[in-house]
Scaffold this active site. Structure first.
Site, PDB file in Angstrom:
ATOM      1  N   PHE B 151       3.210   6.652   1.064  1.00  0.00           N
ATOM      2  CA  PHE B 151       3.933   7.132  -0.119  1.00  0.00           C
ATOM      3  C   PHE B 151       3.209   6.834  -1.426  1.00  0.00           C
ATOM      4  CE2 PHE B 151       5.291   2.714   0.142  1.00  0.00           C
ATOM      5  CZ  PHE B 151       5.215   2.305  -1.185  1.00  0.00           C
ATOM      6  N   LYS B 174       1.440  14.731   8.437  1.00  0.00           N
ATOM      7  CA  LYS B 174       2.858  14.388   8.351  1.00  0.00           C
ATOM      8  C   LYS B 174       3.060  13.707   7.013  1.00  0.00           C
ATOM      9  CE  LYS B 174       4.961  10.775   9.211  1.00  0.00           C
ATOM     10  NZ  LYS B 174       5.793  10.589   8.014  1.00  0.00           N
ATOM     11  N   SER B 228       1.071   0.147   5.921  1.00  0.00           N
ATOM     12  CA  SER B 228       1.128  -1.308   6.033  1.00  0.00           C
ATOM     13  C   SER B 228       0.327  -1.785   7.239  1.00  0.00           C
ATOM     14  CB  SER B 228       2.578  -1.763   6.170  1.00  0.00           C
ATOM     15  OG  SER B 228       3.050  -1.430   7.459  1.00  0.00           O
ATOM     16  N   CYS B 283      -3.263  -0.526  -2.111  1.00  0.00           N
ATOM     17  CA  CYS B 283      -3.972  -1.497  -1.282  1.00  0.00           C
ATOM     18  C   CYS B 283      -5.118  -2.122  -2.077  1.00  0.00           C
ATOM     19  CB  CYS B 283      -4.460  -0.878   0.021  1.00  0.00           C
ATOM     20  SG  CYS B 283      -5.443   0.585  -0.212  1.00  0.00           S
ATOM     21  N   GLU B 383       1.361  -9.802   1.593  1.00  0.00           N
ATOM     22  CA  GLU B 383       1.361  -8.676   0.667  1.00  0.00           C
ATOM     23  C   GLU B 383       2.758  -8.433   0.090  1.00  0.00           C
ATOM     24  OE1 GLU B 383       0.690  -4.767   2.461  1.00  0.00           O
ATOM     25  OE2 GLU B 383      -0.618  -4.328   0.777  1.00  0.00           O
TER      26      GLU B 383
END
Lengths: 504, 504, 504, 504
Positions: B151, B174, B228, B283, B383
């Site tokens: 996202f 996707k 993730s 990230c 994180e």
């Protein structure tokens, strides 16, 4: 209508030359003067070079991805103006609209390849060539490059400059004096992309005048030339004498060799197209068709049949498949060579001289002209830049290769065969820069370099593709070592160094 | 206004899913439902895979330069719709318009690099590895690849597919269920370019449902995932279990290390931007700021000052520099982590919880939240995908590297120094995929590959750039030899072979 | 004579294992026990891994040219011991001396290619990806790699480690338990070159015991395996489960397809050699010979004639052209497959079972065994690792390709033809990793990568060559920018910057 | 003892020249004649060229891996004779044994890199540049190359030929007339490796006689020259005039620039070594030492201190750190330059003229001679090939770069600093081929190309490394297409083509 006076493009502006000498640009199908092209003056040349030099440092320091963005934009805008450019080519060069469009398709690929500039400019890096010593090279542009494109591909070859710009050099293009309109339009389109001023410049004029002045000017660093072998050699040696880089692509006398297993019915149209496409005015055109005994008869028959079907005329008209040659002078030289061929005993199988082209009586036309000739004849040996071709029967493939390798030129050689072994052997044996296997005009796409051997090329770095980047840049090697270290400022290094760093 | 029901793009057509399950897409600044995204059904998934398979053989046989032309066209059209796409990103993701535009700038470079497909796909050839034996490899595409973008960069990462298409594979993207609108618009733009049907497909739905179905479907050959670490590992191992290729980029906990010679006044804005840009949801975001004793005080002060200047709000509004996080769930998880940090004894220097954002009271906002924490604390180690950051004083550079290398993640590490020796040593010692020197977010441009270490990446071929081509193709080695030769059909070879061939 | 107890090589020392389990190594021609190979204990394994880890950091920091010098030295010393090594191969593996020598010739090329390490490790560098920002990557070694070579090329495949060492990794080789003597000698030779201790280690034992322990040990980072598809898949998935890199080359069922224009008289010896060389125990061995109708009869006749000429015996003896298979178990499995083939209706054209080999009555011999079989039969589909082969007539080339692509394996496929077009089409259509054109065993030389498709390979980076370097290293991207500049310390910059620097 | 008459090595045989002109080779430490070197006659030259041409076709057709094996063997044998060769260098060149050994270490890396020939010669291949059309290039050797090494690195530069041989060319090396013994021994060692006759040839004699005859001989294709700028330019232009390839590396006047943050105590030994190593007779030697005001005083002091510690003498003797210059002529020229320097007003800080070297009173010695000079002085501008150096204080780094870029030479420039930003800026700004960062002699290792700018190099392809392969080969582009297809001989293609082929 008054023919348009072409302007020079200098430092981001269209400027009319102050010259008193204006060269006529004619439509070879009609003999009409369609433009006037200035013999740019020494002062103007000098000014252009200096401004291109001034533009260099900033362009060199523009990051390659940003330079590439200009080229992406240029690509997009060229794409939109394809048809318009094709029309200009037809009108000043003479080739058919289909050929002109084919030229542009290829030309677009130049821009596409140059868009990969940031990829192509990557240097090489080696860490620890000795303990603590790193070595790398970066590819640095060199300064102002001169581009001297020929009349026969007024769009495509003119676009060599895209690699120069991608590399960070600035460019001065001198248009071909016979076909300056196409490149003028191309530079107008480039202008819309907002390249910084001075990065791309266009001058008009003669090769011996403006071209030579650019090559010898102390402010230019190199030259990419495409044209005849004779001029190419002169430009090359002049450039070298002045300590410039040069790559000069010259003329050609290309051969095809048809093996006994070739599928004659399928290949002959390709052979004929290779001979007469672009009015035979291309360095990739086939000049001499060799065929082994067993199939020679059929090859000859088919070749003549298909040649006869070519329709002469103005390239913009439908149905026309062979346009005029580029100029009256070129036509006259060709006719002299045909006469010489006859005198030397070559057998004239098809005589294209003085063809009747009703609507265009003033056009510089010559129809397909085909000899049966021998290797020692001048007509077989020397480049004729137009639709004059030779056939020759050979005993076997070995004789074919022998003939090919005796040519003073070394641009292309082509074999027609389905046999993988013969194709491989042929490719290894012929002393040329490009080999075609079942392809009469083995022009590398933009992604591969182009270059001939012997008098077909002067210079050791081939044109286009990654090699263009090699030519427009110099590798700068940087070797480094440092004295500072973590240990020099360490407080925590009380035991095993590697362990401390979490490297276990 | 009724929220739009997003359609899938299957085999060149926009099709509404027959699903009964529609997922809400919300604007994180307003909590409004702005679109509905279908949980695509198994049947629809299966059909899409089969059609993408059918499209493969023809796309694989489309010459790479022709495939590149589609991408050039795509580049041009994307360029025109940049602002529109940026707006979509802001609305579904929450980041500011400036960040969204930055994302698109980077995204365009992906397309630009993929335009070099014909260059990147070149294989390697060796003549005569043994007498008469040639070896080469070609890079073959493999079939249908699955793309699972996250996202946080709904345009940029979704565009990974351009390398797959350049390579000759067909693609099923996707969308991220939180941010599916951006990629939908991108695929609409692609549609205008006329890619052959089935070459590029878009399905909507959840990762665990639609994503997993795609990865395990026997008709797909591989998957590029970004998200993730936890999900990345699962997707990777699932793919491997099903004998697929996979590259799964996971999470990160990136550090900067500020040396005593760093020019604090110049660097701190960059440090803060690295921490809070894109709402900290990237990230490449910096999570932990380490500074050596001598400068720690000043670093801390500056960091807090600059952090406090961030203006929360709806990303489309002028002056806003920090948007909401992507979802309420994400916000809640973050708040739990902040509580845990406090419980673990971390010192809360700046508390961004429950900020007041007058115009957007329903938005998922959290202001810059800054701890002074220790490496063993959870808030320092794990994180947190949002604007929650830690500071830490270190004794020296060595301790800094030690802390960095103890992280379970290995995405980036960054040093601020002017010292060439320290920079080099740092780059060698840190166990991460990307190193920044005076750059807090060392995201490689499209021309270089991206990938982390440890739990930041699962897979051995990095993403983007030339490595993307490696991932989306397999090398096929071809070794050949021929029995036919000129001598087998020779009539003229009565003496020295080489001489005969004109090779003297 | 007491069979020798093989020692492990750990951290630069030859150490006898404390195990109680010693595995017998037998000469397959005589059934004699010629050595005892320890099932290395878990403690010893753990110690070896730890020592190889300790050796890593220093080896990683040894400049690549210095690492290459060890390999040059190794190359020289191996060269001197070629005959000795060949003898060891014959004695433990069974293949003929000629085949063993062939293996070593190829093996030497591995070392030769790895000697180019400094060249292969070069990274890529881009100056100014943005103004003042440079990006590059370096190739970093990863740590301790595990090498699991198979019994069939006990010298060649064992030498995969040379690329690992060139890359800067440390290596643990686990010998094949059937053929551990060859690699032991090779490691002795390496020892003489003075590689730093811990850089190269050798352990003996079973795959399921020692091999698996190495793959799952937290201290190892990856594994290169060559063996059967079944074990390869298991090793691969185990490695991935433990977050290691893995490339596992599995089995094969390779086909040749003989076209109607193939020069049967010239090619059949090559076909037969491809089937029976190295006792048929190689992943490049041909298993199924397909020929089009027109030539099938002649192919079959010639194939049987030449097969019958093979002379069984001990590989060290002159005149012997087919040795025993590697073990009694392997032989028995093969006989079961032959029985099954007969049961399934395959036509046994040549029955090699229970051959008479007078001098070596205890040898594990089976003569060339040839079926005429159909694609749906097990004997046609599954790998038989020995001299059991199938013939099959096909209607045309298309049917041939169809059969090839239906195989569960995808290692090689080979066509015999002189036709360049058929060869090209074949190469594109077959779904395999290596294609042979007039070559039955298209094993890439060391300079090209090797890898199959489908169940012939698990992993996405191929073995050997430049791809080996890709596998044994990770790219680390370094992005840098500096704040210091000449202007910051300038005293002379009173006018035009570029001019001042002499750049005009 | 009668000095040895050196023989030529022609077509695999050592042949004594029939010349009447024998050139004396002297030990510069003792002035003794240690060998006689023939001025090879035109007939002998012509014969050598023709035999090298005859050897070409077969060597060109020797597979690159087999050619590499000769080089591996050569590497091994050279390694064994290192000390012997080092001794020859000392005796004919004058440099110290340590320097001679250093030279050989570097020289070995040339051979090591050339051993990677099969890797470096790989061509590029693109499948389907258009439908059914493939394009590739192969790198073809060109014929007989001429190698003209200088006296100062009689082993290392002479070994340029290894890349020519790796590429498949044949080589004629003309030894330096001052130092012909070293290369003679090297060729003897090569002889032991069994290179086919005619592949490697050695001729002795003068540059203006034998060298020029080789360059202008119609049978040679190119020349690699290293020497002075003046001769380099002449050789280059002569070669170009005769349509040969040429790369001519000329002289240098290299600068170091010492920044205020340089760690003076650590760097000055490196600076002094860069100035006086190899008796100052190397193109990488530093000539001018620039330092910014702040540190100039300390630099000067240290420089003089360390220079004074150099011990003159015969290079084979222990403790000697500075040998004689190569010849009496060279010495005399140097003394003239020193006089001129004094006349021009340069301040002589250290006077090395007429040093006392007791044991070698006849040696061509000059001690370290150091001026403080200004850029416009001849002693500052022109290359002095010996231990005569200049110091100069600069206001700032910018002035330093300005001075560097005003030099007519462009070989190297070097900065001493720990600052990453200054180092980067320096590297970009200086107009030279090699940049050193904290390294005074930035000689690329064999794995990187070497070449200067301005009058330091004539030619556009740099020497050594991959660029050497570019220079010694030409790319031949091969474009192919086939008419035969499976469909042409199909019997089973009754439905969907792709399906039939198992491609689903």
């Amino acid at each position: 209508m008054e023919p348009k006076r072409l302007k020079n493009f200098i430092n981001g502006q269209w400027v009319e030359s102050k010259t008193h000498r204006w060269l006529e640009v004619r439509n070879p199908a009609t003999d009409e003067v369609i433009a006037l092209c200035p013999e740019t003056t020494p002062d103007e040349i000098d000014r252009t070079v200096r401004l291109a030099q001034e533009a260099f440092w900033s362009w060199r320091n523009t990051p390659p991805p940003r330079r590439a963005k200009f080229l992406f934009d240029f690509h997009e805008k060229l794409q939109k103006h394809q048809d318009e450019i094709a029309g200009l080519i037809v009108n000043e060069n003479g080739k058919t609209l289909a050929d002109a469009r084919g030229e542009i398709t290829r030309a677009m690929e130049y821009v596409e390849h140059a868009c990969a500039g940031p990829e192509l400019l990557k240097g090489s890096h080696a860490e620890d060539v000795g303990t603590g010593v790193d070595t790398m090279y970066i590819r640095e542009p060199l300064g102002v490059f001169v581009f001297l494109p020929p009349f026969n591909f007024p769009a495509m070859i003119a676009l060599y400059f895209v690699w120069g710009l991608a590399a960070g050099d600035t460019a001065i293009v001198k248009s071909s004096r016979l076909c300056p309109m196409t490149v003028t339009r191309i530079v107008e389109i480039a202008e819309e992309c907002g390249f910084p001023k001075g990065v791309l410049n266009l001058l008009h004029g003669s090769g011996s005048g403006v071209g030579e002045a650019l090559v010898t000017h102390p402010g230019t660093v190199g030259v990419s030339f495409v044209g005849s072998s004779e001029v190419g050699e002169r430009v090359y040696k002049t450039a070298i004498h002045h300590n410039k880089r040069a790559q000069c692509q010259g003329g050609a006398k290309n051969h095809v060799l048809i093996a006994e297993d070739a599928i004659i019915d399928e290949i002959m149209q390709n052979v004929v197209d290779s001979c007469f496409g672009h009015v035979g005015e291309r360095c990739f055109a086939v000049s001499n068709v060799l065929a082994v005994e067993k199939v020679y008869g059929k090859v000859k028959e088919k070749f003549l049949d298909l040649s006869k079907k070519l329709v002469l005329g103005y390239g913009m008209e439908k149905g026309v498949t062979l346009g005029p040659v580029v100029s009256k002078e070129a036509l006259n030289e060709m006719l002299v060579e045909v006469d010489q061929g006859i005198k030397d005993g070559a057998k004239l199988l098809l005589d294209g001289r003085n063809p009747r082209v009703d609507k265009y009586p003033k056009g510089y036309f010559i129809g397909p002209t085909v000899f049966e000739a021998e290797p020692e004849m001048r007509i077989f040996q020397l480049e004729v830049f137009g639709p004059v071709r030779c056939l020759k029967k050979v005993k076997d493939l070995a004789e074919g290769v022998q003939i090919i390798n005796q040519s003073p030129y070394g641009h292309t050689a082509n074999i027609y065969t389905e046999n993988g072994g013969w194709a491989r052997e042929f490719a290894r044996l012929v002393d040329v820069g490009q080999v075609g296997i079942n392809i009469g005009t083995p022009a590398p796409i933009a992604y591969f370099p182009v270059g001939g051997r012997k008098i077909s090329m002067f210079g050791d770095i081939r044109g286009r593709a990654n090699e263009a980047i090699d030519f427009y840049t110099d590798k700068k090697v940087i070797i480094s070592r440092w004295h500072s270290s973590f240990q020099g400022v360490a407080k925590t290094l009380d035991d095993g160094f590697a362990m401390k760093y979490g490297k276990k």
